[in-house]
Design an enzyme around this catalytic site. Structure first.
Site, PDB file in Angstrom:
ATOM      1  N   GLY A  70      -8.536   8.899   9.988  1.00 37.68           N
ATOM      2  CA  GLY A  70      -8.809   8.934  11.417  1.00 37.68           C
ATOM      3  C   GLY A  70      -9.907   9.880  11.840  1.00 37.68           C
TER       4      GLY A  70
ATOM      5  N   ALA B  84      -9.982   5.273   4.523  1.00 40.82           N
ATOM      6  CA  ALA B  84      -9.930   6.423   5.444  1.00 40.82           C
ATOM      7  C   ALA B  84     -11.272   7.121   5.579  1.00 40.82           C
ATOM      8  CB  ALA B  84      -8.868   7.441   5.038  1.00 40.82           C
ATOM      9  N   GLY B  85     -11.602   7.465   6.824  1.00 41.14           N
ATOM     10  CA  GLY B  85     -12.771   8.280   7.112  1.00 41.14           C
ATOM     11  C   GLY B  85     -13.978   7.539   7.639  1.00 41.14           C
TER      12      GLY B  85
ATOM     13  N   ASN C 144      -9.119   1.434  10.097  1.00 41.06           N
ATOM     14  CA  ASN C 144      -8.323   1.135  11.285  1.00 41.06           C
ATOM     15  C   ASN C 144      -8.943   1.794  12.508  1.00 41.06           C
ATOM     16  OD1 ASN C 144      -4.743   1.254  12.090  1.00 41.06           O
ATOM     17  ND2 ASN C 144      -6.459   0.704  13.340  1.00 41.06           N
ATOM     18  N   THR C 145      -8.958   3.123  12.534  1.00 38.25           N
ATOM     19  CA  THR C 145      -9.390   3.855  13.721  1.00 38.25           C
ATOM     20  C   THR C 145     -10.826   3.517  14.122  1.00 38.25           C
ATOM     21  OG1 THR C 145      -7.916   5.654  13.058  1.00 38.25           O
ATOM     22  CG2 THR C 145      -9.543   6.148  14.751  1.00 38.25           C
TER      23      THR C 145
ATOM     24  N   LYS D  85       0.854  -1.188   0.000  1.00 41.09           N
ATOM     25  CA  LYS D  85       0.000   0.000   0.000  1.00 41.09           C
ATOM     26  C   LYS D  85       0.891   1.238   0.000  1.00 41.09           C
ATOM     27  CE  LYS D  85      -3.200   2.844   2.544  1.00 41.09           C
ATOM     28  NZ  LYS D  85      -3.800   3.172   3.849  1.00 41.09           N
TER      29      LYS D  85
END
Length: 334
Positions: A238, A264-265, A286-287, A177
Protein backbone atom coordinates in the site's frame (compact mmCIF):
# COMPACT_ATOMS: atom_id res chain seq x y z
CA UNK A 1 -31.58 -27.64 25.99
CA UNK A 2 -34.03 -25.24 27.59
CA UNK A 3 -37.69 -25.95 28.36
CA UNK A 4 -38.70 -24.12 25.17
CA UNK A 5 -36.78 -26.60 23.04
CA UNK A 6 -33.94 -24.24 22.09
CA UNK A 7 -30.19 -24.41 22.50
CA UNK A 8 -27.55 -21.69 22.79
CA UNK A 9 -24.82 -21.34 20.16
CA UNK A 10 -22.41 -18.67 18.93
CA UNK A 11 -22.47 -17.74 15.23
CA UNK A 12 -19.63 -15.50 14.03
CA UNK A 13 -19.05 -14.37 17.60
CA UNK A 14 -22.71 -13.59 18.38
CA UNK A 15 -24.85 -15.61 20.80
CA UNK A 16 -28.08 -17.03 19.37
CA UNK A 17 -30.79 -19.39 20.52
CA UNK A 18 -32.01 -21.82 17.88
CA UNK A 19 -34.29 -24.82 17.72
CA UNK A 20 -32.76 -28.06 18.90
CA UNK A 21 -32.20 -30.62 16.14
CA UNK A 22 -31.25 -28.15 13.42
CA UNK A 23 -28.58 -29.23 10.97
CA UNK A 24 -25.98 -26.70 9.90
CA UNK A 25 -27.70 -26.49 6.50
CA UNK A 26 -31.03 -25.80 8.24
CA UNK A 27 -29.36 -23.05 10.27
CA UNK A 28 -27.87 -21.49 7.15
CA UNK A 29 -31.28 -21.49 5.46
CA UNK A 30 -32.91 -19.90 8.51
CA UNK A 31 -30.26 -17.16 8.38
CA UNK A 32 -31.12 -16.54 4.74
CA UNK A 33 -27.84 -18.00 3.48
CA UNK A 34 -27.32 -20.50 0.68
CA UNK A 35 -25.31 -23.42 2.12
CA UNK A 36 -23.55 -23.94 -1.21
CA UNK A 37 -22.10 -20.40 -1.08
CA UNK A 38 -20.52 -20.50 2.38
CA UNK A 39 -17.94 -22.44 4.37
CA UNK A 40 -18.53 -23.44 7.98
CA UNK A 41 -16.15 -24.08 10.84
CA UNK A 42 -17.61 -25.82 13.90
CA UNK A 43 -15.58 -25.69 17.10
CA UNK A 44 -12.39 -24.93 15.10
CA UNK A 45 -12.97 -27.81 12.65
CA UNK A 46 -14.06 -27.22 9.05
CA UNK A 47 -17.30 -29.03 8.21
CA UNK A 48 -17.17 -30.43 4.64
CA UNK A 49 -19.95 -28.98 2.52
CA UNK A 50 -21.26 -32.47 1.78
CA UNK A 51 -21.95 -32.92 5.50
CA UNK A 52 -23.74 -29.63 6.22
CA UNK A 53 -27.14 -31.28 5.87
CA UNK A 54 -26.25 -34.15 8.21
CA UNK A 55 -24.29 -32.47 11.03
CA UNK A 56 -26.60 -31.37 13.85
CA UNK A 57 -25.94 -28.17 15.78
CA UNK A 58 -25.40 -28.83 19.48
CA UNK A 59 -25.70 -26.68 22.59
CA UNK A 60 -22.60 -24.54 23.08
CA UNK A 61 -21.33 -24.89 19.51
CA UNK A 62 -19.04 -22.14 18.20
CA UNK A 63 -19.73 -21.64 14.47
CA UNK A 64 -17.88 -19.48 11.97
CA UNK A 65 -19.62 -18.94 8.62
CA UNK A 66 -17.52 -17.25 5.93
CA UNK A 67 -17.58 -16.31 2.28
CA UNK A 68 -15.41 -14.26 -0.10
CA UNK A 69 -15.35 -10.46 0.04
CA UNK A 70 -13.34 -7.75 -1.62
CA UNK A 71 -10.03 -7.70 0.26
CA UNK A 72 -8.08 -6.61 -3.47
CA UNK A 73 -10.74 -2.34 -22.46
CA UNK A 74 -7.43 -1.67 -24.08
CA UNK A 75 -5.63 -3.97 -26.49
CA UNK A 76 -5.83 -7.70 -26.04
CA UNK A 77 -3.01 -9.36 -24.11
CA UNK A 78 -0.31 -11.01 -26.18
CA UNK A 79 -1.93 -14.23 -27.33
CA UNK A 80 1.38 -16.09 -27.78
CA UNK A 81 2.84 -15.21 -24.38
CA UNK A 82 0.82 -17.02 -21.74
CA UNK A 83 2.13 -18.23 -18.40
CA UNK A 84 1.28 -21.18 -16.18
CA UNK A 85 1.05 -21.72 -12.43
CA UNK A 86 0.00 -24.97 -10.77
CA UNK A 87 -1.28 -26.30 -14.09
CA UNK A 88 -3.47 -23.26 -14.83
CA UNK A 89 -2.62 -21.10 -17.85
CA UNK A 90 -3.27 -17.37 -18.07
CA UNK A 91 -2.83 -14.75 -20.78
CA UNK A 92 -2.94 -11.68 -18.56
CA UNK A 93 0.11 -11.07 -16.40
CA UNK A 94 -1.70 -8.56 -14.21
CA UNK A 95 -3.32 -9.80 -11.00
CA UNK A 96 -5.50 -7.35 -9.10
CA UNK A 97 -6.89 -7.16 -5.59
CA UNK A 98 -10.47 -6.59 -4.53
CA UNK A 99 -10.13 -4.24 -1.56
CA UNK A 100 -10.47 -0.47 -1.02
CA UNK A 101 -12.93 0.18 -3.87
CA UNK A 102 -15.97 2.33 -3.13
CA UNK A 103 -18.24 -0.58 -4.04
CA UNK A 104 -18.30 -3.92 -5.83
CA UNK A 105 -19.53 -2.34 -9.07
CA UNK A 106 -16.44 -0.14 -9.33
CA UNK A 107 -14.28 -3.11 -8.44
CA UNK A 108 -15.83 -5.17 -11.24
CA UNK A 109 -15.37 -2.35 -13.76
CA UNK A 110 -11.70 -2.00 -12.82
CA UNK A 111 -11.12 -5.74 -13.18
CA UNK A 112 -12.70 -5.64 -16.62
CA UNK A 113 -10.53 -2.69 -17.68
CA UNK A 114 -7.39 -4.37 -16.35
CA UNK A 115 -7.92 -7.51 -18.39
CA UNK A 116 -6.97 -9.51 -15.30
CA UNK A 117 -7.93 -13.18 -15.21
CA UNK A 118 -7.11 -13.61 -11.53
CA UNK A 119 -8.14 -11.59 -8.46
CA UNK A 120 -7.13 -11.92 -4.83
CA UNK A 121 -9.96 -12.24 -2.33
CA UNK A 122 -10.06 -12.13 1.45
CA UNK A 123 -12.01 -14.59 3.60
CA UNK A 124 -14.25 -12.84 6.11
CA UNK A 125 -17.29 -13.68 8.25
CA UNK A 126 -20.69 -13.69 6.60
CA UNK A 127 -22.92 -10.85 7.81
CA UNK A 128 -25.64 -13.02 9.33
CA UNK A 129 -27.65 -9.95 10.35
CA UNK A 130 -28.03 -8.95 6.68
CA UNK A 131 -27.90 -12.09 4.51
CA UNK A 132 -29.12 -10.12 1.49
CA UNK A 133 -26.10 -7.82 1.50
CA UNK A 134 -24.26 -7.87 -1.85
CA UNK A 135 -21.39 -10.33 -2.23
CA UNK A 136 -18.29 -10.14 -4.39
CA UNK A 137 -19.40 -13.20 -6.35
CA UNK A 138 -22.48 -11.25 -7.50
CA UNK A 139 -20.18 -8.87 -9.41
CA UNK A 140 -17.04 -10.85 -10.30
CA UNK A 141 -17.92 -14.31 -11.56
CA UNK A 142 -15.53 -16.95 -10.14
CA UNK A 143 -16.34 -19.16 -13.13
CA UNK A 144 -14.81 -16.54 -15.43
CA UNK A 145 -12.18 -14.93 -13.18
CA UNK A 146 -9.94 -17.13 -11.04
CA UNK A 147 -10.28 -16.31 -7.35
CA UNK A 148 -7.02 -16.41 -5.40
CA UNK A 149 -7.98 -16.60 -1.70
CA UNK A 150 -5.38 -14.88 0.46
CA UNK A 151 -4.44 -14.69 4.11
CA UNK A 152 -4.36 -10.91 4.47
CA UNK A 153 -4.21 -9.93 8.12
CA UNK A 154 -2.70 -13.20 9.38
CA UNK A 155 0.32 -12.90 11.69
CA UNK A 156 0.98 -16.58 12.45
CA UNK A 157 1.24 -19.73 10.39
CA UNK A 158 -1.71 -21.21 12.28
CA UNK A 159 -3.98 -18.26 11.44
CA UNK A 160 -3.05 -18.46 7.77
CA UNK A 161 -3.52 -22.23 7.56
CA UNK A 162 -6.92 -22.06 9.28
CA UNK A 163 -8.05 -19.32 6.89
CA UNK A 164 -7.03 -21.25 3.79
CA UNK A 165 -8.68 -24.46 4.97
CA UNK A 166 -11.94 -22.52 5.18
CA UNK A 167 -11.26 -20.92 1.80
CA UNK A 168 -10.85 -24.32 0.19
CA UNK A 169 -14.16 -25.43 1.67
CA UNK A 170 -15.89 -22.22 0.55
CA UNK A 171 -14.84 -22.39 -3.08
CA UNK A 172 -12.88 -25.53 -3.72
CA UNK A 173 -9.75 -23.61 -4.73
CA UNK A 174 -6.37 -25.12 -3.85
CA UNK A 175 -4.43 -22.36 -5.62
CA UNK A 176 -4.05 -19.75 -2.86
CA UNK A 177 -1.98 -16.74 -1.87
CA UNK A 178 -0.12 -17.11 1.40
CA UNK A 179 1.09 -14.14 3.40
CA UNK A 180 2.12 -14.26 7.05
CA UNK A 181 2.92 -10.80 8.34
CA UNK A 182 5.52 -9.94 10.95
CA UNK A 183 3.99 -6.78 12.38
CA UNK A 184 1.35 -4.20 11.53
CA UNK A 185 3.43 -1.10 10.85
CA UNK A 186 5.42 -2.32 7.84
CA UNK A 187 3.32 -5.40 6.93
CA UNK A 188 6.61 -7.09 6.09
CA UNK A 189 6.38 -10.88 5.94
CA UNK A 190 7.61 -13.07 8.79
CA UNK A 191 9.70 -15.48 6.72
CA UNK A 192 10.11 -18.11 9.45
CA UNK A 193 6.33 -18.42 9.83
CA UNK A 194 5.82 -18.09 6.06
CA UNK A 195 8.13 -20.99 5.24
CA UNK A 196 6.57 -23.14 7.97
CA UNK A 197 3.06 -22.44 6.67
CA UNK A 198 4.17 -23.16 3.09
CA UNK A 199 5.46 -26.60 4.08
CA UNK A 200 2.25 -27.53 5.90
CA UNK A 201 -0.07 -26.25 3.17
CA UNK A 202 1.88 -28.02 0.43
CA UNK A 203 1.61 -31.31 2.34
CA UNK A 204 -2.17 -30.79 2.57
CA UNK A 205 -2.47 -30.42 -1.20
CA UNK A 206 -2.60 -26.64 -1.42
CA UNK A 207 -0.72 -24.82 -4.16
CA UNK A 208 0.54 -21.69 -2.39
CA UNK A 209 1.69 -18.56 -4.21
CA UNK A 210 3.75 -16.95 -1.48
CA UNK A 211 4.29 -13.28 -0.54
CA UNK A 212 7.85 -12.80 0.66
CA UNK A 213 10.74 -10.40 1.19
CA UNK A 214 12.80 -9.50 -1.88
CA UNK A 215 15.54 -11.97 -0.94
CA UNK A 216 16.80 -14.60 -3.39
CA UNK A 217 17.81 -16.96 -0.55
CA UNK A 218 14.34 -16.78 1.01
CA UNK A 219 12.85 -17.36 -2.44
CA UNK A 220 14.88 -20.56 -2.81
CA UNK A 221 13.71 -21.73 0.63
CA UNK A 222 10.09 -21.21 -0.45
CA UNK A 223 10.63 -23.13 -3.67
CA UNK A 224 12.05 -26.05 -1.67
CA UNK A 225 9.13 -25.83 0.80
CA UNK A 226 6.50 -26.35 -1.91
CA UNK A 227 5.54 -22.88 -3.16
CA UNK A 228 4.17 -22.74 -6.71
CA UNK A 229 5.02 -19.05 -7.23
CA UNK A 230 7.32 -16.54 -5.54
CA UNK A 231 5.77 -13.12 -4.79
CA UNK A 232 8.49 -10.71 -3.60
CA UNK A 233 7.44 -7.25 -2.44
CA UNK A 234 8.52 -4.28 -4.51
CA UNK A 235 7.96 -1.97 -1.52
CA UNK A 236 5.75 -2.09 1.61
CA UNK A 237 2.10 -3.01 0.99
CA UNK A 238 0.00 0.00 0.00
CA UNK A 239 2.98 2.39 -0.04
CA UNK A 240 3.03 3.18 -3.77
CA UNK A 241 6.81 3.67 -3.58
CA UNK A 242 7.57 1.55 -6.63
CA UNK A 243 10.29 -1.09 -7.03
CA UNK A 244 12.89 -0.30 -4.37
CA UNK A 245 15.47 -2.97 -5.14
CA UNK A 246 15.73 -3.95 -8.78
CA UNK A 247 18.86 -6.02 -8.16
CA UNK A 248 17.27 -8.52 -5.78
CA UNK A 249 14.10 -8.83 -7.89
CA UNK A 250 16.27 -9.73 -10.88
CA UNK A 251 18.29 -12.21 -8.78
CA UNK A 252 15.05 -13.90 -7.67
CA UNK A 253 13.89 -14.15 -11.30
CA UNK A 254 17.22 -15.66 -12.35
CA UNK A 255 17.41 -18.06 -9.40
CA UNK A 256 14.06 -19.86 -9.57
CA UNK A 257 12.13 -21.97 -12.03
CA UNK A 258 8.85 -20.78 -10.51
CA UNK A 259 6.74 -17.82 -11.69
CA UNK A 260 7.81 -14.59 -9.97
CA UNK A 261 5.00 -12.12 -9.30
CA UNK A 262 6.04 -8.72 -7.93
CA UNK A 263 3.54 -8.10 -5.14
CA UNK A 264 3.07 -4.82 -3.25
CA UNK A 265 4.45 -1.32 -3.62
CA UNK A 266 3.42 -0.45 -7.20
CA UNK A 267 2.16 3.14 -7.38
CA UNK A 268 1.74 3.92 -11.05
CA UNK A 269 2.09 2.42 -14.51
CA UNK A 270 5.85 2.97 -14.83
CA UNK A 271 6.41 0.87 -11.69
CA UNK A 272 4.51 -2.02 -13.27
CA UNK A 273 6.52 -1.69 -16.48
CA UNK A 274 9.80 -1.77 -14.52
CA UNK A 275 8.72 -4.94 -12.72
CA UNK A 276 8.05 -6.62 -16.05
CA UNK A 277 11.28 -5.34 -17.63
CA UNK A 278 13.18 -7.07 -14.83
CA UNK A 279 11.82 -10.38 -16.10
CA UNK A 280 9.01 -10.88 -13.62
CA UNK A 281 6.26 -13.23 -14.71
CA UNK A 282 3.61 -10.77 -13.60
CA UNK A 283 2.56 -8.05 -11.17
CA UNK A 284 -0.05 -8.04 -8.42
CA UNK A 285 -1.54 -4.76 -7.24
CA UNK A 286 -4.55 -3.37 -5.39
CA UNK A 287 -4.08 0.08 -3.85
CA UNK A 288 -2.46 1.60 -6.95
CA UNK A 289 -5.71 1.03 -8.84
CA UNK A 290 -8.31 1.29 -6.09
CA UNK A 291 -6.99 4.59 -4.68
CA UNK A 292 -6.39 6.28 -8.04
CA UNK A 293 -8.64 9.26 -8.78
CA UNK A 294 -10.08 7.21 -11.65
CA UNK A 295 -9.62 3.53 -10.76
CA UNK A 296 -11.03 2.20 -14.02
CA UNK A 297 -8.73 4.38 -16.14
CA UNK A 298 -5.74 3.44 -13.96
CA UNK A 299 -6.62 -0.24 -14.36
CA UNK A 300 -6.42 0.19 -18.13
CA UNK A 301 -3.09 2.03 -17.76
CA UNK A 302 -1.70 -0.80 -15.65
CA UNK A 303 -2.76 -3.32 -18.25
CA UNK A 304 -0.90 -1.42 -20.96
CA UNK A 305 2.16 -1.00 -18.73
CA UNK A 306 2.40 -4.68 -17.90
CA UNK A 307 2.04 -5.63 -21.54
CA UNK A 308 4.58 -3.07 -22.78
CA UNK A 309 7.06 -3.96 -20.02
CA UNK A 310 6.78 -7.62 -20.94
CA UNK A 311 7.33 -6.85 -24.64
CA UNK A 312 10.39 -4.75 -23.79
CA UNK A 313 11.83 -7.63 -21.74
CA UNK A 314 11.25 -10.06 -24.58
CA UNK A 315 12.75 -7.66 -27.11
CA UNK A 316 15.96 -7.35 -25.10
CA UNK A 317 17.24 -4.06 -23.76
CA UNK A 318 20.14 -2.29 -25.47
CA UNK A 319 23.40 -2.37 -23.54
CA UNK A 320 24.29 0.52 -21.22
CA UNK A 321 27.31 2.63 -22.21
CA UNK A 322 29.41 5.07 -20.24
CA UNK A 323 29.72 7.47 -23.18
CA UNK A 324 27.68 8.68 -26.14
CA UNK A 325 27.35 6.58 -29.26
CA UNK A 326 25.96 8.53 -32.26
CA UNK A 327 22.98 7.11 -34.09
CA UNK A 328 24.25 8.46 -37.40
CA UNK A 329 27.63 7.27 -38.83
CA UNK A 330 30.48 9.76 -38.61
CA UNK A 331 32.01 8.65 -41.93
CA UNK A 332 31.16 10.80 -44.96
CA UNK A 333 30.57 14.04 -43.07
CA UNK A 334 30.68 17.16 -45.26
Amino acid sequence: MSVDGTIGIHVNGEHRRVRAGLTIADLANELGLAPEKVAVERNLTVVPRAQLASVTVEDGDQLEIVHFVGGGDGAAALADDSWTVAGKTFRSRLIVGTGKYKDYAQNAAAVEASGAEMVTVAVRRVNVTDPNAPMLTDYIDPKRITYLPNTAGCFTAEEAIRTLRLAREAGGWELVKLEVLGEARTLYPDMVETIRATEILAKEGFKPMVYCVDDPIAAKRLEDAGAVAIMPLGAPIGSGLGIQNRVTIRLIVEGTKLPVIVDAGVGTASDAAIAMELGSTGVLMNTAIAEAKDPVLMAAAMRAAVESGRMAYRAGRMGRRMYADPSSPLAGLI
